[in-house]
Design a protein around this motif. Sequence first.
Motif, PDB file in Angstrom:
ATOM      1  N   MET A   1      72.043  44.490 125.683  1.00  0.00           N
ATOM      2  CA  MET A   1      72.423  44.605 124.273  1.00  0.00           C
ATOM      3  C   MET A   1      71.209  44.893 123.415  1.00  0.00           C
ATOM      4  O   MET A   1      70.068  44.718 123.853  1.00  0.00           O
ATOM      5  CB  MET A   1      73.114  43.323 123.827  1.00  0.00           C
ATOM      6  N   LYS A   2      71.453  45.321 122.204  1.00  0.00           N
ATOM      7  CA  LYS A   2      70.373  45.638 121.274  1.00  0.00           C
ATOM      8  C   LYS A   2      69.722  44.354 120.783  1.00  0.00           C
ATOM      9  O   LYS A   2      70.409  43.387 120.438  1.00  0.00           O
ATOM     10  CB  LYS A   2      70.964  46.406 120.086  1.00  0.00           C
ATOM     11  N   VAL A   3      68.393  44.363 120.771  1.00  0.00           N
ATOM     12  CA  VAL A   3      67.642  43.190 120.306  1.00  0.00           C
ATOM     13  C   VAL A   3      66.534  43.662 119.355  1.00  0.00           C
ATOM     14  O   VAL A   3      66.309  44.861 119.190  1.00  0.00           O
ATOM     15  CB  VAL A   3      67.021  42.409 121.487  1.00  0.00           C
ATOM     16  N   SER A   4      65.830  42.714 118.783  1.00  0.00           N
ATOM     17  CA  SER A   4      64.683  43.064 117.949  1.00  0.00           C
ATOM     18  C   SER A   4      63.618  43.729 118.816  1.00  0.00           C
ATOM     19  O   SER A   4      63.485  43.425 119.998  1.00  0.00           O
ATOM     20  CB  SER A   4      64.102  41.814 117.290  1.00  0.00           C
ATOM     21  N   ALA A   5      62.850  44.619 118.219  1.00  0.00           N
ATOM     22  CA  ALA A   5      61.824  45.350 118.954  1.00  0.00           C
ATOM     23  C   ALA A   5      60.824  44.394 119.599  1.00  0.00           C
ATOM     24  O   ALA A   5      60.480  43.356 119.033  1.00  0.00           O
ATOM     25  CB  ALA A   5      61.108  46.300 118.012  1.00  0.00           C
ATOM     26  N   TYR A   6      60.407  44.755 120.803  1.00  0.00           N
ATOM     27  CA  TYR A   6      59.381  43.969 121.493  1.00  0.00           C
ATOM     28  C   TYR A   6      58.558  44.910 122.354  1.00  0.00           C
ATOM     29  O   TYR A   6      58.994  45.997 122.718  1.00  0.00           O
ATOM     30  CB  TYR A   6      60.004  42.850 122.339  1.00  0.00           C
ATOM     31  N   HIS A   7      57.346  44.471 122.692  1.00  0.00           N
ATOM     32  CA  HIS A   7      56.492  45.266 123.562  1.00  0.00           C
ATOM     33  C   HIS A   7      55.620  44.337 124.387  1.00  0.00           C
ATOM     34  O   HIS A   7      55.676  43.108 124.237  1.00  0.00           O
ATOM     35  CB  HIS A   7      55.638  46.239 122.733  1.00  0.00           C
TER      36      HIS A   7
ATOM     37  N   PRO B   1      56.735  40.225 131.674  1.00  0.00           N
ATOM     38  CA  PRO B   1      56.864  38.771 131.778  1.00  0.00           C
ATOM     39  C   PRO B   1      56.922  38.145 130.382  1.00  0.00           C
ATOM     40  O   PRO B   1      56.349  38.699 129.430  1.00  0.00           O
ATOM     41  CB  PRO B   1      55.574  38.334 132.491  1.00  0.00           C
ATOM     42  N   ALA B   2      57.596  37.016 130.271  1.00  0.00           N
ATOM     43  CA  ALA B   2      57.778  36.374 128.970  1.00  0.00           C
ATOM     44  C   ALA B   2      56.447  36.124 128.279  1.00  0.00           C
ATOM     45  O   ALA B   2      56.336  36.254 127.058  1.00  0.00           O
ATOM     46  CB  ALA B   2      58.532  35.059 129.147  1.00  0.00           C
ATOM     47  N   ARG B   3      55.414  35.796 129.059  1.00  0.00           N
ATOM     48  CA  ARG B   3      54.112  35.488 128.442  1.00  0.00           C
ATOM     49  C   ARG B   3      53.454  36.722 127.840  1.00  0.00           C
ATOM     50  O   ARG B   3      52.566  36.612 127.001  1.00  0.00           O
ATOM     51  CB  ARG B   3      53.178  34.849 129.468  1.00  0.00           C
ATOM     52  N   ASN B   4      53.878  37.917 128.281  1.00  0.00           N
ATOM     53  CA  ASN B   4      53.291  39.152 127.758  1.00  0.00           C
ATOM     54  C   ASN B   4      54.169  39.805 126.697  1.00  0.00           C
ATOM     55  O   ASN B   4      53.810  40.831 126.143  1.00  0.00           O
ATOM     56  CB  ASN B   4      53.074  40.160 128.891  1.00  0.00           C
ATOM     57  N   ARG B   5      55.313  39.198 126.441  1.00  0.00           N
ATOM     58  CA  ARG B   5      56.267  39.816 125.540  1.00  0.00           C
ATOM     59  C   ARG B   5      55.929  39.474 124.088  1.00  0.00           C
ATOM     60  O   ARG B   5      55.894  38.304 123.707  1.00  0.00           O
ATOM     61  CB  ARG B   5      57.669  39.314 125.896  1.00  0.00           C
ATOM     62  N   VAL B   6      55.701  40.506 123.278  1.00  0.00           N
ATOM     63  CA  VAL B   6      55.293  40.328 121.894  1.00  0.00           C
ATOM     64  C   VAL B   6      56.344  40.972 120.984  1.00  0.00           C
ATOM     65  O   VAL B   6      56.784  42.094 121.251  1.00  0.00           O
ATOM     66  CB  VAL B   6      53.927  41.002 121.652  1.00  0.00           C
ATOM     67  N   PRO B   7      56.756  40.284 119.923  1.00  0.00           N
ATOM     68  CA  PRO B   7      57.722  40.877 118.995  1.00  0.00           C
ATOM     69  C   PRO B   7      57.117  42.047 118.227  1.00  0.00           C
ATOM     70  O   PRO B   7      55.910  42.059 117.940  1.00  0.00           O
ATOM     71  CB  PRO B   7      58.053  39.732 118.028  1.00  0.00           C
ATOM     72  N   GLY B   8      57.980  43.016 117.902  1.00  0.00           N
ATOM     73  CA  GLY B   8      57.540  44.124 117.069  1.00  0.00           C
ATOM     74  C   GLY B   8      57.324  45.405 117.850  1.00  0.00           C
ATOM     75  O   GLY B   8      57.369  45.409 119.081  1.00  0.00           O
ATOM     76  N   GLU B   9      57.080  46.469 117.114  1.00  0.00           N
ATOM     77  CA  GLU B   9      56.923  47.783 117.734  1.00  0.00           C
ATOM     78  C   GLU B   9      55.493  48.040 118.206  1.00  0.00           C
ATOM     79  O   GLU B   9      55.246  48.920 119.036  1.00  0.00           O
ATOM     80  CB  GLU B   9      57.344  48.875 116.747  1.00  0.00           C
ATOM     81  N   GLY B  10      54.531  47.335 117.667  1.00  0.00           N
ATOM     82  CA  GLY B  10      53.143  47.457 118.104  1.00  0.00           C
ATOM     83  C   GLY B  10      52.518  48.804 117.804  1.00  0.00           C
ATOM     84  O   GLY B  10      51.482  49.136 118.373  1.00  0.00           O
ATOM     85  N   GLY B  11      53.170  49.592 116.941  1.00  0.00           N
ATOM     86  CA  GLY B  11      52.636  50.916 116.630  1.00  0.00           C
ATOM     87  C   GLY B  11      52.910  51.928 117.725  1.00  0.00           C
ATOM     88  O   GLY B  11      52.354  53.029 117.709  1.00  0.00           O
ATOM     89  N   TYR B  12      53.775  51.554 118.683  1.00  0.00           N
ATOM     90  CA  TYR B  12      54.075  52.437 119.803  1.00  0.00           C
ATOM     91  C   TYR B  12      55.338  53.228 119.552  1.00  0.00           C
ATOM     92  O   TYR B  12      56.102  52.937 118.640  1.00  0.00           O
ATOM     93  CB  TYR B  12      54.258  51.615 121.089  1.00  0.00           C
ATOM     94  N   ARG B  13      55.566  54.222 120.438  1.00  0.00           N
ATOM     95  CA  ARG B  13      56.823  54.951 120.370  1.00  0.00           C
ATOM     96  C   ARG B  13      57.881  54.192 121.158  1.00  0.00           C
ATOM     97  O   ARG B  13      57.584  53.340 121.978  1.00  0.00           O
ATOM     98  CB  ARG B  13      56.669  56.372 120.898  1.00  0.00           C
TER      99      ARG B  13
END
Length: 51
Positions: A1-7, A30-42
């Motif tokens: 499903m659609k969720v908030s952006a993460y990278h 992995p959960a420990r590397n998952r950061v909310p937001g687009e991070g300036g990426y495509r």
Amino acid sequence: MKVSAYHSSNPSDPDVYHDHSDCPSGQQIPARNRVPGEGGYRRCVHCTSMG
Ligand SMILES: [Zn+2]
């Protein structure tokens, strides 16, 4: 499903962000590397194809 952006905070991962919880690429972050937001990426191609 659609969720908030993460990278990933891992520099060796592709410079993309995801916005689907069932993205095969996003699920490999992995959960420990998952950061909310687009991070300036495509947007990830898998997430793009899922809408
Ligand atoms: Zn994705």
